[in-house]
Design a protein around this motif. Structure first.
Motif, PDB file in Angstrom:
ATOM      1  N   ARG A  64       0.834  -1.211   0.000  1.00 20.75           N
ATOM      2  CA  ARG A  64       0.000   0.000   0.000  1.00 20.75           C
ATOM      3  C   ARG A  64       0.866   1.257   0.000  1.00 20.75           C
ATOM      4  NH1 ARG A  64      -3.839  -2.610   4.529  1.00 20.75           N
ATOM      5  NH2 ARG A  64      -5.595  -3.298   3.236  1.00 20.75           N
ATOM      6  N   ARG A  99       2.177   2.760  -3.374  1.00 18.50           N
ATOM      7  CA  ARG A  99       1.242   3.320  -4.355  1.00 18.50           C
ATOM      8  C   ARG A  99       1.498   4.810  -4.527  1.00 18.50           C
ATOM      9  NH1 ARG A  99      -5.170   1.862  -4.058  1.00 18.50           N
ATOM     10  NH2 ARG A  99      -5.737   2.471  -6.191  1.00 18.50           N
ATOM     11  N   LEU A 138      -4.573  -6.409  -3.529  1.00 22.93           N
ATOM     12  CA  LEU A 138      -5.298  -5.644  -2.511  1.00 22.93           C
ATOM     13  C   LEU A 138      -6.795  -5.954  -2.542  1.00 22.93           C
ATOM     14  CD1 LEU A 138      -3.525  -2.167  -2.689  1.00 22.93           C
ATOM     15  CD2 LEU A 138      -3.238  -3.974  -0.980  1.00 22.93           C
TER      16      LEU A 138
END
Length: 313
Positions: free
Chosen positions: A264, A267, A306
């Motif tokens: 995460r 990103r 994800l």
């Protein structure tokens, strides 16, 4: 442009997987888009590079028998091209694909032992590669799978070095073996009990180490494991491990939580992930813009990981 639109502006290999894994598109439209992989773009280019002898670059693992050079390992030989075609998701039933893989399986032999391609060599890395490729293209790989299962180490994983050289498993070797067992299970519907046990032990080997750490000290095994590449070839990284867990149908496991947090954090502000660790060596052709640039492959892979994690956690 949204991230989904950006992905859909890519190669057919990117588009059909985006449609299937992120957009929940009509299955008929997904099939139609997938069929283009063998006819257009990267997939068609790879197929066009097959030589008259049935090989790619005159070799199974090493082009024309050549080993590593100062520029890194060549990635242009039969095993690497066929494995890349499976990652592109080329339709194994397409006429031109059946013909190409049939010629390769009939004629290509491994360098070190002169074994037929589908038998693989004795060590786990080429054996896993042969299983993954053979299973994807509809071949019976039960015998190589039994050999692979017998080759695992006592700590639960695999190592491509012989046991007398290393009794411990390797992240690189273990992820390849696990991916091959998933491919075999997908092709046959189930794993034999011994293979199923080995599969779960192999996943625990990675998860007990949080996909990147030494079990003994908690230290990061190799900083390269935290940099995401595509194609990965034989190299391990955390995104590859997370993709395997998703592909295998595993339930989210808290031992992978640190890896998910790292994913995460990578990103970008616009919702993409970069290519971070291109592996040195000659390639058939370049698919993306280079390290540090937004990567459609890594973005697609990260987003579907994800989605798996968040929907099933």
């Amino acid at each position: 442009m949204s991230v989904a639109d950006w992905l859909m502006a890519g190669d057919p290999a990117i588009r059909w997987q985006t449609m299937r894994d992120l957009l929940d598109a009509d299955p008929i439209e997904v099939v139609d888009e997938r069929a283009r992989v063998a006819r257009e773009g990267w997939g068609a280019r790879l197929l066009s590079l097959q030589l008259e002898d049935g090989s790619w670059d005159h070799g199974a693992w090493w082009p024309s028998g050549r080993r590593d050079t100062d520029d890194g390992q060549p990635w242009t030989s039969t095993a690497h091209v066929l494995l890349l075609l499976t990652h592109l998701g080329v339709d194994p039933d397409a006429h031109q694909v059946r013909e190409a893989v049939g010629r390769a399986f009939a004629s290509v032999r491994w360098e070190d032992g002169d074994q037929p391609f589908l038998e693989g060599e004795s060590e786990a890395c080429s054996l896993s590669t042969a299983i993954s490729i053979g299973a994807y293209f509809g071949q019976d790989m039960a015998t190589p799978v039994r050999r692979l299962v017998k080759d695992r180490r006592s700590d639960g994983g695999w190592n491509c070095d012989p046991p007398w050289r290393s009794s411990r498993s390797s992240f690189h070797s273990t992820i390849g073996a696990l991916e091959s067992l998933v491919a075999h299970r997908r092709a046959t519907g189930a794993l034999a009990p011994e293979a199923g046990e080995a599969f779960l032990d192999g996943q625990d080997y990675l998860l007990d180490r949080h996909l990147m750490r030494r079990r003994s000290t908690g230290e990061i095994v190799d900083p390269a494991y935290q940099r995401f590449s595509f194609p990965t070839y034989w190299h391990y990284d955390v995104l590859r491990a997370l993709e395997h867990l998703r592909e295998s149908g595993a339930e989210p496991d808290e031992r992978a939580g640190e890896a998910i947090d790292m994913l995460r954090a990578r990103r970008s502000a616009v919702g993409t992930w970069p290519l971070e660790n291109t592996h040195r060596g000659r390639v058939p052709f370049v698919m993306e813009d280079g390290d540090g640039r937004p990567s459609r492959w890594n973005t697609l892979r990260a987003l579907r990981v994800l989605r798996w994690w968040e929907e099933r956690a």
